[in-house]
Scaffold this motif. Sequence first.
Motif, PDB file in Angstrom:
ATOM      1  N   UNK B 390      44.578 106.023  65.641  1.00  0.00           N
ATOM      2  CA  UNK B 390      44.503 104.658  65.068  1.00  0.00           C
ATOM      3  C   UNK B 390      43.214 104.515  64.252  1.00  0.00           C
ATOM      4  N   UNK B 391      42.086 104.956  64.827  1.00  0.00           N
ATOM      5  CA  UNK B 391      40.805 104.767  64.117  1.00  0.00           C
ATOM      6  C   UNK B 391      40.850 105.498  62.779  1.00  0.00           C
ATOM      7  N   UNK B 425      34.720  95.741  54.037  1.00  0.00           N
ATOM      8  CA  UNK B 425      33.538  96.328  54.697  1.00  0.00           C
ATOM      9  C   UNK B 425      33.509  95.934  56.169  1.00  0.00           C
ATOM     10  N   UNK B 426      33.956  94.718  56.468  1.00  0.00           N
ATOM     11  CA  UNK B 426      34.008  94.324  57.888  1.00  0.00           C
ATOM     12  C   UNK B 426      34.920  95.261  58.662  1.00  0.00           C
ATOM     13  N   UNK B 427      36.104  95.512  58.081  1.00  0.00           N
ATOM     14  CA  UNK B 427      37.061  96.415  58.764  1.00  0.00           C
ATOM     15  C   UNK B 427      36.441  97.812  58.874  1.00  0.00           C
ATOM     16  N   UNK B 508      46.655  94.888  61.471  1.00  0.00           N
ATOM     17  CA  UNK B 508      47.511  95.358  62.589  1.00  0.00           C
ATOM     18  C   UNK B 508      46.797  96.476  63.343  1.00  0.00           C
ATOM     19  N   UNK B 509      46.272  97.448  62.568  1.00  0.00           N
ATOM     20  CA  UNK B 509      45.609  98.584  63.235  1.00  0.00           C
ATOM     21  C   UNK B 509      44.403  98.093  64.037  1.00  0.00           C
ATOM     22  N   UNK B 510      43.615  97.192  63.406  1.00  0.00           N
ATOM     23  CA  UNK B 510      42.405  96.719  64.118  1.00  0.00           C
ATOM     24  C   UNK B 510      42.808  96.001  65.394  1.00  0.00           C
ATOM     25  N   UNK B 511      43.912  95.208  65.302  1.00  0.00           N
ATOM     26  CA  UNK B 511      44.359  94.483  66.508  1.00  0.00           C
ATOM     27  C   UNK B 511      44.668  95.502  67.611  1.00  0.00           C
TER      28      UNK B 511
END
Lengths: 621, 545, 504
Positions: B390-391, B425-427, B508-511
């Motif tokens: 995921x990362x 940049x936050x992500x 979605x990935x970050x969640x």
Amino acid sequence: MQMYAEAAFLIPLLPLAAYLILMALGRGSHTAGVWVGTGGAAASLLLSLLVWIERFRKGAVDYNDSFNWISIDRITLRIGFEVTNMSALLLVGVSLLSVLVHIYAAGYMKRDERLTVFYSYMSLFTFSLLALSLADNVLAFYLFWELASVSLFLLFGFWYAKSTARAAAKRAFIMLRLASAGLLLATLLLFWFMPEHALDFAAIHNVFEGQSGAIAKNITTLIASLLLLGAVGMAAQFPLYAWLSNAEQAPAPASALLQGAGMMTGALLLSKTTEIFQSAPAVTEAALYIGVVTAVYAAVRALMERDIKKVLIYSTISQLGVVQLSLALGAATSSMLYVLVHAICKTLLVLAAGHLLRTVGTADIGAMGGLRKHMPLAAWTFLIGGLALCGLPPLTGFWLQQSIWAEASEQHILWLAAIMLVLFLTAAYMSRMYFLIFEGKPRSAAAGIPEQGQKPSRLMSYSVVILAAIVVLSGFFQLVWGSLPEHWLDGDAAGRQGSMSLGLMLAAVAILLGGIWLGWLKNKRDASALLSNGNKLKDASAGWVADKASAIKRSFAVAGAALAAIEQAMGALPKLAAQLLYALGRLAVSFSLRSTIRGMGLAIILGLVITIIIMAAKGEW
Amino acid sequence: MAFLTELPLLSLMWLTPAAGMLLVLLTPARQGRVMQSLAVLAALLPLLFAAFLYATFNQQQGGGAYAEHHHWIEIPLPFALSAGQAYSEAKLSFSYAVAVDGLSLPLLLAAALVTGLAVVTAVQLRKRRKAFYFWLLGLEASLIGLFMARDVLLFIVFIQAALVALYFLLGIWGNPDGERTANRLLAGAGLGSLLLLAVFLILTCTAGLRIEKAGEQLQTVYSGGYGGIARGLLAEDTSMSQEVLDMREAAVAPLSEGVRMVLFILQLIGFGLFMPLLPFHTWLMRAQAGAPTSVAMIVSGLLPAAGAYGLLRYGVFLFPEQAEKLAPAMAVIGIVQLLYGALLALRQTDMRQLLAYASLSQMGFIWLGIAAFNEIGLQGTIFQLMASSLCFALLWLVVGSLQERAKTTAISELGGLARSLPFICGIFMAAGLSLIGIPGLAGFPGILLSLLGLFDTLPWLAAAAMPGIVLTAAYMLRCLLRVIFGPIDERHTAFKDARFIEAAPMIILLAFIVLLGCFPSFLTDTVQQSITGLYSQLLAGRMGG
Amino acid sequence: MTNSEALGSQLWWSTVQLIPELLLLLLLITLAAGVRFRLWNQAGAASGWLTLTWLVVVFAAALWRMLANGTEAAIEFAEGRGPGGVAGITYLALNAESLMFLLIIVGAFVVVLLSLEEERERRINHYLYIPTALLGIRLLLAPSNLITLYVGLELFSLAALSLIFATLNKRYKHLSRPERPALRFSVRSGVGTALLLFGMSYIYGLTGELDLAAIRAGISDIKPYASLGYMAILLMACGLGVKVAALPFGIWVSNEEETNTSFSYTAGAMFLTVAGQGATAAVLFHLLRETAIVQLLGLNSAYVGLQAIAASQMAWGTVALLRQKQAAHILGWASVINSGYLLVPVALSLAPVHSSSFAPLGYHFAVYMLAMFGATAILAAVREATGHGKLSGLAGLYHRSPWLAAAMVVFVLSFAGLPVTGGFFAKVYIWLGSAAAEAYWLLGVMAACTLAATYAYFGFIRQMFMRTGSDERSLQLPFAASAGIVICAVALVVLGLFPGLLMK
């Protein structure tokens, strides 16, 4: 009835909620950002006050609750919180300081367009500090300390446009990462060596208390040394203090919260695991030495510094050295109280410095002078903070200092002498700074006519005044109830601190006055020196730290280059194989093309001969 | 949703992308939009199935309800055994067997998620979209199939199908010199899959033999089924009558110790080529650095997961004694790989290279988890696989969108992008921190569990992993800070922030990453179902058998 | 049954058995007559369509016979009279050999289909070689005695010679006489025949028998001369090898490597090569299994010998393949590799415990044939369009004619043995055989060769998909040829997905 204690887990969650809301707000409305941030901190302050009051009721017993985070058949990793007298006091301390800093920041950062982002980082930092003080086991402590280091990293790099802030953030994060790696290793060791994998502090207390030998001697020393590495990193002790020294890059409110409440948690780890240290005498010895060296070195550095923020940072480092020293000596409760008082005074001093920075525009003491006439409020708050820090008799700092001295005098005279020296130096640099800034003639244009600097907003002065009031009040609080706080914290501790000899008190006052006198002398010489040429007071040891860091960087670069060479070689392997195959191919094609009848016949005969030989070898011939 | 339980869910999961391939092929290239939506639909359906499977998995007993078994290849072999035994003929049987259990379900979910999002991000590609969707759906179908295959031949079919799809994707769309990267892929992954094929066929002939009662006379069956091979290898099948047993002895000599070790090492190398094992990693590094964004997402996230999964299921579970003997060696490889990757990542100047070496170094933890050889280590491995896929998917998404805007991924040329691209940049920051292993994000539990597991068996090696963690922080931060913080170059100020089509997959990935970080039990409970006491059975089986 | 009836029924029975062969003879005669008396002009496609329909009839007859023989009644009837067969030609019962024969007929059909419109301008194709080759192979497939084997082989070489004379020699007028392919071919096949006969004479000398069954009976008493027996086998194997290898070398590999690139390989030549290699492997298998010479004389090193030959052939072909730039040469060396692959089951079948039968050889032959014909057709079309046989002719094919490119991908994947195509299972089946026979070193060699060969085969894909060619015209293919290609491609994919079909 533990109604509030059960709800104690809400205290850290409120700033976390504030963080999430602020993140959602993004760069939007400023006022909403301020209200949400401060509201979160204020709510947690209210709740922790309730919990604190509830602790005073009779029969208040420690409350502990946790949920299991990961469970793998027999083994479960739990995260939870425990409410004891110590943690209640810490909760109040941290939330109080964070509320005041939030109020101060509203004024200090008014024009910064990323205010809401700043508040979100601050509430994340407050959340991790509150959670740290509540954490009930080593793993939870590690978790929340990592979160604290992330929020520190974000705060250091808040003004990201400046490349110095970027470098500071990177160095801070990597050093903290090193320290937490030590803590992680200690957690792993504890996990496998503690009976049925218990990690919470209570279990650690019972297992290590009686030196029951449940855990082998060398393992305990290993665990203790790793914990020391972690604590040294967190409390910015000697080897790993560099990260705190670039806290100056962070905005003033952030560095105030960091030096005040942040450093409190640094000492918290040592206080919660004192039993491990007691059962590993060698490590305690090391802790003592580190404490002394840090305290003395930082105090001397503070004496030499020109930048007001740097002076305060080094004073924090040296005070933490003293705290580590006292913790290693075994005075757990009084050193924690000492840290609390130090936190309040240091926050007051840093906020006042921020105040000065806003009006004068520069942090360089050399450029200031004679500001008392123009900024009486700043001068008075600065004076109160400085004296409280040095432990002026009527204020609480003095009584806690005495109990630490009493503890030190029982152990070994060397430690007492060291603490006295540190006090002397502290008094010196405090008074030097005070006199350089507020007394004498203004040394630069800016200092002379501060009026045209923008008027500091009322909010900033409100929070500074409240802080100064708290410092003074806590002093009388001590006088009126005598040594109530120690009893309350220790529960049954007999009056060990009772035997504060009068002699020590008089010695302390003498040292204090001597220190102030030395400060005044130093200020005189510096003032005249500064008039002659501006930058005599160069930072002596900055070079030493810088080249140490670059040495590490160079070694990594060399290692990287060597590995890249290996990588090249590995990449070449398949190419080599391909070349070999091609060469074989050329041979094969040319041979089969030229093969005339003679060649074919020859090949067949050769094949037959070889087969015959094989047959003979295998005995079938 | 009840009707879903009747459908052959597992086969559908990899058939929908395959059907999508055909649909994409048939829609004329002019209707770009129709083709695009078809492809995205075909790519996201498996995610829906996987989510449903994951939700209902806990009620079923180990996902047994979803196992499917159909005969694929049944070939009678006139078994001219010299001794002229009583039974008439032998049979070679490879079956289409798919099933799912705690070990493969999380990875299946990750595969469906990452490939689905990869197809969604492929929308921004301009060059020869039709062929790109065709091969990308092919890659998705084969990767999803790979995690559920329970027959050795089926497993190889899926791996080699993925290899072919990747060859085209890298060859045609790889930006710096795609052709050479594709040839390296052919050499590396080709060698890996051929090695595995050889080992599996040897296994089918030796351990996969079983004697069945067909009608009245006995029938020897060479079967490629995973269950059969496991039974043949691990514990002698006591259910067969004595007469059958000696026939089996006559038919095939049981695998001797040495042969088993050789087979295990061959598997180690075969799978090592996919999840980079240190000496064999060069092709994967170039494949990741050269691939277009959506392919890089899949290659850096899922190929290592497929390799590690394969090594666990076909390597460690089938050869427990050898695995245990080699555990220290694997741990040392893990440490060396961790430090090697980190040090090299530290000196990279291009973001894509940096991510490639970062994935090499993160796989070091996988080796540590496997080498721990106990339940915690296994949980750690699976968690780390899921988290790193995921990362890295998220990181590649970000690098892709940065490259789309700044036209370069050289770290030195980018700076202070936080001003113009705050969201991206936050992500990027969150993904980087998760990779470093900050609690509250997916990276931490994986590293914690792997080290915890390894600490039990090889404490000193686990301690040696600590510098790796600090180095990871070093190289990741160097890149993050250089790109996000610092003064901004005036060329970059005009960038627009992420469009919805870019932001949605990132969110979605970050969640998922935050979910895994805060509530790891979401994953560990599912895995727990099928591996309770697995190691003890394996080793006990050896001690007892 | 009285004697005469028995004789009569046997006569009737033998003629029924030989219907397909007789039909082929009839076809040969009509074609020869056609050429001799100019019944139809040389360029006309009439002869092609005639052969095509005729082949369908032959296929039907052979299929009927195979099924008829398969029934129980026929089997017990045949057993009743001892080894069926007239003058050394055994009847093809329901076994692998008849399957092989059917496959070859299908191959011939496809070849004729592909070459119908080939070389329209130099109309020299008269399909004489098709019936002769088929008859030759028919004899080769299941000879009951050595003489039939020899006759079959010579018939096959005649077919090849006629093809070379008809198609290739004219193009090479500029070469000096000894260099011409026809002469080179006949000299080489002569050497092959000599070796073969020399080996046979050894066998005859030892056992005094020519009939295989008799040889098998008599073999055990020549134990002391085991080595001579082994020598005979090796000689015969080499003879067969040279004979078959003669064809590809004769056609493709001319001396001037780079200069003349206009080497025209026709589908017919390809058919002969592939069918020849298949037939040789089959006859070797048949020979060794029937006489069981190796088992009886306990010469187990013979296996290693044969396996070594197969492995070296594969390795030689792979290594040579890597350097080729010409499409024709790639196909030539690919045929060498695949013939090595065909030899592997033969070598393995001798291994004591191995259970493999004729199936892997048959399956691989089918897949190899389909892939080779398809690829040849496409490359021939490319050569027509671009005039030169280089690989770069394929550049940018993906957008010029995508479906053709897709078909070519299927053929390349089948050569490389990658999934979804028949080639995959053929490779797996042969690898399985060698794994079961514990010939692990052979497995290793095969793996290495496959890896290197895949890289070379993917050269096609690199040209088609990753390079942009100069001309943008899409490739036109005559209807029949494209039909042939589609048949091959679809058959390969079907074989890949459901390999079991062929096995039944």
